[in-house]
Design an enzyme around this catalytic site. Structure first.
Site, PDB file in Angstrom:
ATOM      1  N   TYR A 111       0.072 -15.727 -26.703  1.00 18.20           N
ATOM      2  CA  TYR A 111       0.667 -14.718 -25.809  1.00 18.20           C
ATOM      3  C   TYR A 111      -0.435 -13.706 -25.409  1.00 18.20           C
ATOM      4  CZ  TYR A 111       3.411 -10.676 -24.372  1.00 18.20           C
ATOM      5  OH  TYR A 111       3.899  -9.599 -23.677  1.00 18.20           O
ATOM      6  N   ASP A 183       2.932 -17.369 -35.299  1.00 21.97           N
ATOM      7  CA  ASP A 183       3.910 -16.751 -34.409  1.00 21.97           C
ATOM      8  C   ASP A 183       4.978 -17.809 -34.127  1.00 21.97           C
ATOM      9  OD1 ASP A 183       5.384 -15.817 -32.244  1.00 21.97           O
ATOM     10  OD2 ASP A 183       3.697 -14.725 -31.381  1.00 21.97           O
TER      11      ASP A 183
HETATM   12  N1  LCS Z   1       4.652 -13.399 -29.353  1.00 23.18           N
HETATM   13  C1  LCS Z   1       5.109 -14.189 -28.366  1.00 23.18           C
HETATM   14  C2  LCS Z   1       5.015 -15.680 -28.508  1.00 23.18           C
HETATM   15  C3  LCS Z   1       5.662 -13.622 -27.218  1.00 23.18           C
HETATM   16  O1  LCS Z   1       6.121 -14.435 -26.259  1.00 23.18           O
HETATM   17  C4  LCS Z   1       5.718 -12.205 -27.106  1.00 23.18           C
HETATM   18  C5  LCS Z   1       6.264 -11.549 -25.890  1.00 23.18           C
HETATM   19  C6  LCS Z   1       5.212 -11.417 -28.153  1.00 23.18           C
HETATM   20  C7  LCS Z   1       4.693 -12.051 -29.267  1.00 23.18           C
HETATM   21  C8  LCS Z   1       5.258  -9.920 -28.112  1.00 23.18           C
HETATM   22  O2  LCS Z   1       6.567  -9.490 -28.337  1.00 23.18           O
HETATM   23  P1  LCS Z   1       7.209  -8.140 -27.730  1.00 23.18           P
HETATM   24  O3  LCS Z   1       6.340  -7.017 -28.124  1.00 23.18           O
HETATM   25  O4  LCS Z   1       7.287  -8.299 -26.250  1.00 23.18           O
HETATM   26  O5  LCS Z   1       8.542  -8.092 -28.404  1.00 23.18           O
HETATM   27  N2  LCS Z   1       6.386 -12.386 -24.801  1.00 23.18           N
HETATM   28  C9  LCS Z   1       6.678 -12.034 -23.561  1.00 23.18           C
HETATM   29  C10 LCS Z   1       6.629 -12.903 -22.479  1.00 23.18           C
HETATM   30  O6  LCS Z   1       6.359 -14.096 -22.527  1.00 23.18           O
HETATM   31  N3  LCS Z   1       6.944 -12.255 -21.371  1.00 23.18           N
HETATM   32  O7  LCS Z   1       7.192 -10.925 -21.619  1.00 23.18           O
HETATM   33  C11 LCS Z   1       7.011 -10.691 -23.040  1.00 23.18           C
END
Ligand code: LCS
Length: 393
Positions: A111, A183
């Protein structure tokens, strides 16, 4: 409750919950920032850890702890911590185990911000980072350095849905005394338990499948050993990335239907992936449930199902991607994933637009790549929506 004798769905509903003295059927929200002590001795004992008492919500709170217990049970860890966002979980892990002169080896298709924060912030503190295609297992050992502290895997990765062999990667890392962090956001504990496969710490953006209703941002870390839970909690308390009790309550509510939501979304995704694979305007589909996925066999072994994240490549490149975005009507044109509503996005014009073309290429983010997070709508409506939008290309 004897957790080892209960099934996953029962644990989703009851695991870790608090039933209070009034007989509440769900964990109540303890919306309080601080807790009053019975007397000076009680206060002293709570601070000294001699008595289990709450002090201050950044340190601990009954509602937040109920969620932490539930997540630890579902991921089969010694314990966990809940945080304000997935990124708070990512930075808490980095902060805990990386120091000046140390090195982290990470999945290249991770990500974006999980990579970005290493390059923009941790680099300032002398932390080195290397990003490799961890789905090619031989890449791992050859990139380990004497100062490598963390092997960070995102599997399936966002947005390419590439899969890394957690068991083999962990074996290699542990031979070198390296901590393995996975993750698990794309799978949730419903489809994959990295700690059982050999990882040391599991990370979640709770914002996605676990909460599942696109109305909360949250994160969590679950560790195999109590020692690591305590280390992570200490960082959280100092850095202040804790969750709020109301946020925890909503996640506890959302997680109860995790199995039902993921089963239905996955059922839809399998049908949509097959439809896309046969569409003349689609170059290729990346979905672990298709035999064309490069790690199809590994996915069957490592995951209990292929999930509901699909990436596909349009033949018409960037322009085709923009046309599709402008014409879908049921799928929402939005980032994020894992909710009950279907979301669609075009990384080259949206999430990864700021990345250099070389960086995008190395992370396999091509101009015609589309990420599709399948929800639980009627699958016929989703296919009709794609059909009319693809016809405009
Ligand atoms: N890990 C993964 C695999 C994610 O897809 C995301 C956010 C995060 C960590 C971070 O999490 P957050 O702080 O947003 O809760 N992924 C997003 C995406 O694909 N589009 O917008 C946020």
């Amino acid at each position: 409750m004897e957790n080892e004798y209960l099934g996953f769905d029962t644990l989703l509903i009851h695991g870790g919950d608090i039933y209070d003295e009034w007989g509440s059927a769900v964990t109540p929200i303890y919306q309080t920032s601080t807790f009053k002590f019975k007397n000076a001795q009680h206060g002293a004992d709570c601070f000294a850890g001699k008595e289990k008492g709450y002090i201050y919500t950044r340190i601990g709170n009954p509602t937040i702890e109920a969620l932490e217990r539930k997540l630890a049970i579902l991921e089969k860890g010694a314990g966990g911590i809940a945080l304000s966002s997935g990124m708070a979980a990512v930075t808490t892990v980095y902060m805990t185990y990386l120091d000046k002169g140390s090195h982290i080896l990470s999945t290249s298709a991770v990500y974006g911000p999980s990579r970005g924060v290493l390059e923009s912030h941790f680099a300032k503190f002398g932390v080195e980072a290397t990003f490799i295609d961890t789905s090619i297992i031989d890449n791992i050992e050859s990139n380990i350095r004497p100062n490598t502290r963390i092997l960070y895997l995102e599997t399936p990765a966002n947005p390419t849905v590439q899969i890394t062999d957690i068991a083999k990667a962990s074996e290699i890392a542990h031979k070198h005394g390296i901590l393995v962090v996975v993750d698990n956001t794309f799978c949730s504990p419903y489809l994959q338990n990295p700690l059982e496969l050999g990882a040391d710490i599991v990370l979640h953006s709770l914002t996605k499948y676990i909460n599942g209703h696109a109305d909360v941002v949250g994160g969590a870390l679950i560790a195999k050993t109590e020692e690591n839970v305590q280390k992570l909690r200490k960082t959280m308390i100092y850095m202040g990335g804790n969750m709020d009790p109301h946020q925890a309550y909503l996640v506890i509510r959302g997680i109860k239907t995790l199995s039902l939501r993921m089963e239905k979304a996955q059922e839809n995704a399998i049908i949509i992936a097959q439809y896309l694979e046969n569409h003349p305007k689609v170059e290729r589909v990346m979905y672990p449930g298709l035999s064309s996925h490069p790690q199809y066999e590994l996915a069957k072994k490592q995951m209990r199902g292929p999930g509901s994240m699909i990436s596909f490549e349009l033949k018409g490149g960037y322009e085709a991607g923009v046309t599709l975005m402008n014409n879908v009507k049921v799928a929402l044109l939005a980032v994020s994933l894992g909710g009950v509503e279907t979301l669609i996005q075009h990384p080259a014009s949206m999430t990864h637009a700021s990345m250099s073309p070389e960086g995008r290429k190395a992370a396999y983010i091509t101009d015609g790549l589309i990420r599709y997070s399948v929800g639980i709508e009627n699958v016929d409506d989703l296919i009709a929506d794609l059909e009319q939008a693809l016809a405009k290309i």
